[in-house]
Design a protein around this motif. Structure first.
Motif, PDB file in Angstrom:
ATOM      1  N   PRO A  70      -1.729 105.873   9.159  1.00  0.00           N
ATOM      2  CA  PRO A  70      -1.513 104.473   9.524  1.00  0.00           C
ATOM      3  C   PRO A  70      -0.110 103.944   9.230  1.00  0.00           C
ATOM      4  O   PRO A  70       0.275 102.912   9.777  1.00  0.00           O
ATOM      5  N   ASP A  71       0.659 104.636   8.401  1.00  0.00           N
ATOM      6  CA  ASP A  71       2.015 104.183   8.088  1.00  0.00           C
ATOM      7  C   ASP A  71       3.073 104.763   9.027  1.00  0.00           C
ATOM      8  O   ASP A  71       4.242 104.373   8.959  1.00  0.00           O
ATOM      9  N   ALA A  72       2.674 105.693   9.894  1.00  0.00           N
ATOM     10  CA  ALA A  72       3.622 106.305  10.834  1.00  0.00           C
ATOM     11  C   ALA A  72       4.108 105.262  11.841  1.00  0.00           C
ATOM     12  O   ALA A  72       3.376 104.339  12.204  1.00  0.00           O
ATOM     13  N   ILE A  73       5.344 105.430  12.277  1.00  0.00           N
ATOM     14  CA  ILE A  73       5.915 104.550  13.303  1.00  0.00           C
ATOM     15  C   ILE A  73       6.251 105.418  14.514  1.00  0.00           C
ATOM     16  O   ILE A  73       7.276 106.100  14.528  1.00  0.00           O
ATOM     17  N   PRO A  74       5.389 105.398  15.527  1.00  0.00           N
ATOM     18  CA  PRO A  74       5.644 106.199  16.727  1.00  0.00           C
ATOM     19  C   PRO A  74       6.934 105.749  17.427  1.00  0.00           C
ATOM     20  O   PRO A  74       7.372 104.600  17.277  1.00  0.00           O
ATOM     21  N   GLU A  75       7.495 106.640  18.201  1.00  0.00           N
ATOM     22  CA  GLU A  75       8.731 106.357  18.944  1.00  0.00           C
ATOM     23  C   GLU A  75       8.611 105.086  19.783  1.00  0.00           C
ATOM     24  O   GLU A  75       9.516 104.244  19.792  1.00  0.00           O
ATOM     25  N   ALA A  76       7.501 104.935  20.476  1.00  0.00           N
ATOM     26  CA  ALA A  76       7.318 103.754  21.326  1.00  0.00           C
ATOM     27  C   ALA A  76       7.337 102.478  20.499  1.00  0.00           C
ATOM     28  O   ALA A  76       7.932 101.471  20.906  1.00  0.00           O
ATOM     29  N   VAL A  77       6.710 102.489  19.346  1.00  0.00           N
ATOM     30  CA  VAL A  77       6.642 101.298  18.496  1.00  0.00           C
ATOM     31  C   VAL A  77       8.023 100.949  17.945  1.00  0.00           C
ATOM     32  O   VAL A  77       8.401  99.773  17.899  1.00  0.00           O
ATOM     33  N   ALA A  78       8.793 101.944  17.550  1.00  0.00           N
ATOM     34  CA  ALA A  78      10.165 101.685  17.098  1.00  0.00           C
ATOM     35  C   ALA A  78      10.973 101.044  18.219  1.00  0.00           C
ATOM     36  O   ALA A  78      11.757 100.106  17.980  1.00  0.00           O
ATOM     37  N   ASP A  79      10.776 101.525  19.428  1.00  0.00           N
ATOM     38  CA  ASP A  79      11.449 100.954  20.594  1.00  0.00           C
ATOM     39  C   ASP A  79      11.001  99.506  20.816  1.00  0.00           C
ATOM     40  O   ASP A  79      11.823  98.620  21.067  1.00  0.00           O
ATOM     41  N   PHE A  80       9.698  99.247  20.697  1.00  0.00           N
ATOM     42  CA  PHE A  80       9.176  97.888  20.855  1.00  0.00           C
ATOM     43  C   PHE A  80       9.837  96.942  19.853  1.00  0.00           C
ATOM     44  O   PHE A  80      10.207  95.821  20.189  1.00  0.00           O
ATOM     45  N   GLN A  81       9.961  97.393  18.589  1.00  0.00           N
ATOM     46  CA  GLN A  81      10.546  96.529  17.560  1.00  0.00           C
ATOM     47  C   GLN A  81      11.993  96.179  17.903  1.00  0.00           C
ATOM     48  O   GLN A  81      12.410  95.026  17.743  1.00  0.00           O
ATOM     49  N   ASN A  82      12.746  97.146  18.396  1.00  0.00           N
ATOM     50  CA  ASN A  82      14.129  96.876  18.802  1.00  0.00           C
ATOM     51  C   ASN A  82      14.191  95.876  19.950  1.00  0.00           C
ATOM     52  O   ASN A  82      15.049  94.985  19.961  1.00  0.00           O
ATOM     53  N   ILE A  83      13.290  96.011  20.902  1.00  0.00           N
ATOM     54  CA  ILE A  83      13.255  95.081  22.039  1.00  0.00           C
ATOM     55  C   ILE A  83      12.905  93.676  21.558  1.00  0.00           C
ATOM     56  O   ILE A  83      13.527  92.693  21.984  1.00  0.00           O
ATOM     57  N   ILE A  84      11.942  93.566  20.659  1.00  0.00           N
ATOM     58  CA  ILE A  84      11.561  92.257  20.128  1.00  0.00           C
ATOM     59  C   ILE A  84      12.741  91.627  19.392  1.00  0.00           C
ATOM     60  O   ILE A  84      13.025  90.437  19.558  1.00  0.00           O
ATOM     61  N   LYS A  85      13.445  92.405  18.590  1.00  0.00           N
ATOM     62  CA  LYS A  85      14.604  91.876  17.860  1.00  0.00           C
ATOM     63  C   LYS A  85      15.679  91.355  18.808  1.00  0.00           C
ATOM     64  O   LYS A  85      16.311  90.339  18.543  1.00  0.00           O
ATOM     65  N   LYS A  86      15.892  92.055  19.918  1.00  0.00           N
ATOM     66  CA  LYS A  86      16.961  91.689  20.859  1.00  0.00           C
ATOM     67  C   LYS A  86      16.564  90.596  21.840  1.00  0.00           C
ATOM     68  O   LYS A  86      17.405  89.832  22.293  1.00  0.00           O
ATOM     69  N   THR A  87      15.287  90.524  22.213  1.00  0.00           N
ATOM     70  CA  THR A  87      14.878  89.700  23.347  1.00  0.00           C
ATOM     71  C   THR A  87      14.012  88.503  22.993  1.00  0.00           C
ATOM     72  O   THR A  87      14.147  87.455  23.620  1.00  0.00           O
ATOM     73  N   ALA A  88      13.130  88.647  22.019  1.00  0.00           N
ATOM     74  CA  ALA A  88      12.154  87.585  21.735  1.00  0.00           C
ATOM     75  C   ALA A  88      12.820  86.344  21.166  1.00  0.00           C
ATOM     76  O   ALA A  88      13.796  86.437  20.414  1.00  0.00           O
ATOM     77  N   ASP A  89      12.277  85.197  21.525  1.00  0.00           N
ATOM     78  CA  ASP A  89      12.737  83.950  20.941  1.00  0.00           C
ATOM     79  C   ASP A  89      12.325  83.861  19.474  1.00  0.00           C
ATOM     80  O   ASP A  89      12.936  83.171  18.682  1.00  0.00           O
ATOM     81  N   ASN A  90      11.284  84.569  19.101  1.00  0.00           N
ATOM     82  CA  ASN A  90      10.788  84.648  17.732  1.00  0.00           C
ATOM     83  C   ASN A  90      10.736  86.132  17.363  1.00  0.00           C
ATOM     84  O   ASN A  90       9.712  86.776  17.533  1.00  0.00           O
ATOM     85  N   PRO A  91      11.867  86.697  16.927  1.00  0.00           N
ATOM     86  CA  PRO A  91      11.905  88.156  16.690  1.00  0.00           C
ATOM     87  C   PRO A  91      11.078  88.580  15.478  1.00  0.00           C
ATOM     88  O   PRO A  91      11.589  88.866  14.410  1.00  0.00           O
ATOM     89  N   ALA A  92       9.775  88.611  15.652  1.00  0.00           N
ATOM     90  CA  ALA A  92       8.816  88.924  14.604  1.00  0.00           C
ATOM     91  C   ALA A  92       8.752  90.415  14.298  1.00  0.00           C
ATOM     92  O   ALA A  92       9.087  91.247  15.139  1.00  0.00           O
ATOM     93  N   GLN A  93       8.285  90.704  13.110  1.00  0.00           N
ATOM     94  CA  GLN A  93       8.016  92.084  12.701  1.00  0.00           C
ATOM     95  C   GLN A  93       6.662  92.492  13.268  1.00  0.00           C
ATOM     96  O   GLN A  93       5.683  91.767  13.115  1.00  0.00           O
ATOM     97  N   ILE A  94       6.601  93.631  13.927  1.00  0.00           N
ATOM     98  CA  ILE A  94       5.341  94.134  14.475  1.00  0.00           C
ATOM     99  C   ILE A  94       4.373  94.449  13.332  1.00  0.00           C
ATOM    100  O   ILE A  94       4.751  95.064  12.339  1.00  0.00           O
ATOM    101  N   GLN A  95       3.130  94.022  13.512  1.00  0.00           N
ATOM    102  CA  GLN A  95       2.045  94.359  12.596  1.00  0.00           C
ATOM    103  C   GLN A  95       1.159  95.394  13.293  1.00  0.00           C
ATOM    104  O   GLN A  95       1.299  95.612  14.497  1.00  0.00           O
ATOM    105  N   THR A  96       0.258  96.016  12.548  1.00  0.00           N
ATOM    106  CA  THR A  96      -0.584  97.064  13.140  1.00  0.00           C
ATOM    107  C   THR A  96      -2.071  96.789  12.916  1.00  0.00           C
ATOM    108  O   THR A  96      -2.451  96.067  12.002  1.00  0.00           O
TER     109      THR A  96
END
Length: 142
Positions: A80-106
């Motif tokens: 459950p603590d692993a960060i898949p490649e897709a999820v790491a990519d999602f976090q970068n997109i959220i940081k760059k694009t979202a109006d509320n750059p939140a930390q992804i939860q699981t």
């Protein structure tokens, strides 16, 4: 064609995003996700990756600022603590694009499916990376 609207945002997807209200959720799912069978409207985006769709969706949809988890992904089964490649990519997109750059939860796999079953819509992408699924909670525009 529309100006300044990402062409990945199909008419059906734009309709869903506009029809959603504050607090409604949308699932961006990978190619393996059981999108058609969970219940919510399933919008097909087979020619796009989940990352491409996430980027496009966040260009027009605000993330909820009133909850601690406006972006949720599925935990890796057995790690459950692993960060898949897709999820790491999602976090970068959220940081760059979202109006509320939140930390992804699981969420645990089956809890993720249960939450997805109550979403406003599911967008089934052509994403082939494992665990390329994310739930987004719509916010408000002040």
């Amino acid at each position: 064609m529309l100006r300044d609207i990402d062409p990945i945002l199909s008419p059906d997807l734009l309709y869903a995003l506009r029809a959603m209200g504050h607090g409604d959720e949308i699932v961006l799912a990978d190619a393996n996700f059981p999108g058609e069978s969970l219940g919510p409207t399933c919008i097909r985006a087979d020619g796009s990756t989940a990352s491409e769709v996430l980027q496009a969706v966040l260009s027009v949809m605000p993330l909820d600022i009133y909850v601690p988890d406006p972006a949720l992904t599925m935990q890796v089964v057995g790690d459950p603590d692993a960060i898949p490649e897709a999820v790491a990519d999602f976090q970068n997109i959220i940081k760059k694009t979202a109006d509320n750059p939140a930390q992804i939860q699981t969420l645990e796999r089956f809890a993720f499916y249960e939450r997805a079953a109550t979403a406003f819509a599911i967008v089934q992408t052509g994403e082939r990376r494992l665990y390329g699924n994310i739930i987004l909670k719509k916010g408000v525009i002040g």
